[in-house]
Design an enzyme around this catalytic site. Structure first.
Site, PDB file in Angstrom:
ATOM      1  N   ASP A 324     166.635  55.045   1.746  1.00 60.52           N
ATOM      2  CA  ASP A 324     167.446  55.675   2.792  1.00 60.52           C
ATOM      3  C   ASP A 324     168.944  55.687   2.462  1.00 60.52           C
ATOM      4  OD1 ASP A 324     165.203  56.160   4.328  1.00 60.52           O
ATOM      5  OD2 ASP A 324     165.362  54.271   5.423  1.00 60.52           O
ATOM      6  N   ARG A 355     167.360  65.878   2.196  1.00 64.42           N
ATOM      7  CA  ARG A 355     168.606  65.131   1.949  1.00 64.42           C
ATOM      8  C   ARG A 355     169.270  65.502   0.633  1.00 64.42           C
ATOM      9  NH1 ARG A 355     167.133  59.288   4.687  1.00 64.42           N
ATOM     10  NH2 ARG A 355     167.752  59.989   6.772  1.00 64.42           N
TER      11      ARG A 355
HETATM   12  C1  S3P Z   1     160.303  53.110   6.817  1.00 62.87           C
HETATM   13  C2  S3P Z   1     159.895  53.522   5.590  1.00 62.87           C
HETATM   14  C3  S3P Z   1     160.606  54.528   4.778  1.00 62.87           C
HETATM   15  C4  S3P Z   1     162.025  54.754   5.283  1.00 62.87           C
HETATM   16  C5  S3P Z   1     162.096  54.873   6.784  1.00 62.87           C
HETATM   17  C6  S3P Z   1     161.552  53.609   7.444  1.00 62.87           C
HETATM   18  C7  S3P Z   1     159.505  52.097   7.539  1.00 62.87           C
HETATM   19  O1  S3P Z   1     159.914  55.750   4.858  1.00 62.87           O
HETATM   20  O2  S3P Z   1     162.561  55.930   4.700  1.00 62.87           O
HETATM   21  O3  S3P Z   1     163.425  55.071   7.212  1.00 62.87           O
HETATM   22  O4  S3P Z   1     159.997  51.522   8.524  1.00 62.87           O
HETATM   23  O5  S3P Z   1     158.364  51.848   7.123  1.00 62.87           O
HETATM   24  P1  S3P Z   1     158.724  56.141   3.811  1.00 62.87           P
HETATM   25  O6  S3P Z   1     157.631  55.184   4.005  1.00 62.87           O
HETATM   26  O7  S3P Z   1     158.347  57.533   4.195  1.00 62.87           O
HETATM   27  O8  S3P Z   1     159.379  56.048   2.457  1.00 62.87           O
END
Ligand code: S3P
Length: 449
Positions: A324, A355
């Site tokens: 992120d 992004r």
């Molecule tokens: C998250 C996992 C990530 C991250 C998101 C929060 C989580 O996403 O980008 O902001 O809390 O499990 P992805 O699993 O799609 O990479």
């Protein structure tokens, strides 16, 4: 429809002070969800009271849990126990939150209920097939828009079956959705991940009393839970969000003479890639004293301006631990001396916005030289802040909005963003906090592109 909130950020003096970053978003979502699935009461302190997490709270209420917001910042969740969720009477609107949606689909998949999910203009574009596919194998049924997009309906089943599933993409959300479905499925559910992603579900399930087995597998790591699991209500003290902390941290790295201290940040090694990367770029960053709290390493972080950063190649295997943080890292790269190469970024295209495109478009408008392809970004910095002076499109993406506001604190000309409203999803007091440290961010007049 909420009105757009244009914001402007201007060249600021040094950022200084000690500041408390709001609670970690991933842990906040899970504390409400797991509390609702638990038997007994869960007491949550430090919960992130951002829109995404509030959407999770509303959904858990709609599924039968009692969630009480004590005015002194303590949240109490009276759980109803796994298997006992009730069918929601209305559509679950998850707003901007992909994490709420994907994890809740996992929970609903192994409950005997029908539910309909929708979201805002950003969320309805995001792919849900990545969870629909494994959850279908476990016995859930789905009806979605073309391409597995919201709105979608799920028909869960109390007779879900455990599966073994190797993640095709590095995604903690997909991993968590499957494990959560597995808690109420028959037999064992195993998720194999080739690339380590954030492990808050594993840590927190253990904290709630669930046996989570983690073993080496030929392809990576195999994480297993057994059906018929029982969660026990407990206390959760949510640490500060390292992803939110990255905004003031990068600001302190690029605004001369800054020195700030971020209190009690979660520095789980699967989350703190941005701090490691900034250090490699020459930043002065100290973890004051790491302590473990409910399975999560936590520390104050001190960031002192240390001259211009230098460009580096970000190791591709580090990407999941800072997935992120690329928008804000790109701002640091734009001010750094030399070339910063960021690769393995395909997942960035399906976050709250595309992004990669939003970063590239915005930086080019600020006068930064860069190259972008399907899954990489190369930023050419010359050790000086960019010109700025642009109107940045943010496409309902909180992290794009905050990143460019950080860049505006050093750019030669003020930077305006078209809409800061989505910042409420993850960092509701961002502007106040940044300005208390010395930043200059304020409301702007709407301006034509
Ligand atoms: C998250 C996992 C990530 C991250 C998101 C929060 C989580 O996403 O980008 O902001 O809390 O499990 P992805 O699993 O799609 O990479």
């Amino acid at each position: 429809m909420t009105l757009a909130t244009p914001l402007i950020s201007r060249k600021s003096g040094p950022l200084t002070g000690t500041t408390k970053i709001p609670g970690d978003k991933s842990i906040s979502h899970r504390s409400l969800m797991f509390g609702a699935l638990a038997e007994g009461e869960t007491m949550i302190s430090g919960l992130l009271e951002g829109e995404d997490v509030m959407n999770t709270a509303a959904a858990m209420r709609a599924l039968g849990a009692r969630i009480i917001d004590d005015s002194d910042g303590l949240w109490r969740v009276q759980g109803i126990g796994i298997g006992n969720l009730k069918e929601p009477t209305d559509i679950l609107d998850m707003g901007n939150s992909g994490t709420s949606t994907r994890l809740l689909l996992g929970i609903c998949a192994s409950h005997e209920l029908n539910a309909i999910f929708t979201g805002d203009k950003s969320l309805i574009k995001r792919p849900m097939k990545r969870v629909m596919e494994p959850l279908t194998r476990m016995g859930a049924q789905f009806l979605s828009r073309d391409g597995g997009r919201l709105p979608l309906a799920i028909k869960g089943t109390a007779a879900a079956k455990g599966i073994e599933y190797t993640l095709p993409v590095a995604s903690a959300q997909v991993k968590s959705a499957i494990l959560l479905a597995g808690l109420n499925a028959q037999g064992t559910t195993t998720v194999i991940e080739r690339h380590a992603t954030r492990d808050h579900s594993e840590n927190m399930l253990r904290h709630f009393g669930v046996d989570v087995d983690i073993a080496k597998a030929p392809e990576g790591e195999a994480i297993s839970v057994r059906g018929g699991a029982k969660l026990l209500g407990c206390a959760v003290d949510v640490p500060g969000d390292p992803s939110s902390g990255a905004f003031p941290a990068v600001a302190a790295c690029i605004v001369p003479d800054s020195a700030i201290r971020l209190q009690r940040i979660c520095v789980n090694p699967r989350r703190d890639g941005i701090y490691k990367t900034l250090k490699e770029m020459g930043a002065d960053i100290t973890y004051v004293k790491v302590e473990t709290d409910a399975g999560e390493p936590v520390t104050d972080i001190v960031i002192r301006y240390n001259g211009a950063l230098k460009g580096i190649d970000v190791p591709p295997e580090r990407v999941p631990s800072m997935i992120d943080e690329f928008p804000v890292l790109a701002m640091a790269a734009a001010c750094a001396n030399g070339v910063t190469r960021m690769t393995n970024l395909a997942e960035l295209r399906i976050k709250e916005s595309d992004r990669l495109k939003m970063i590239a478009d915005g930086l080019i408008a600020c006068g930064v030289k860069l190259e972008m392809d399907e899954d990489s970004l190369t930023v050419y910095g010359n050790g000086k802040p960019p010109r700025g002076g642009a109107l940045i499109e943010t496409a309902l993406d909180h992290r794009i909005a905050m990143s460019f506001l950080v860049l505006g604190l050093v750019s030669d000309e003020p930077l305006q963003i078209d809409d800061g409203a989505p910042i409420r999803t993850s960092f509701p007091n961002f502007i106040k906090l940044m300005n208390e440290c010395g930043g200059m961010i304020e409301a702007a007049e709407p301006k034509a592109a």
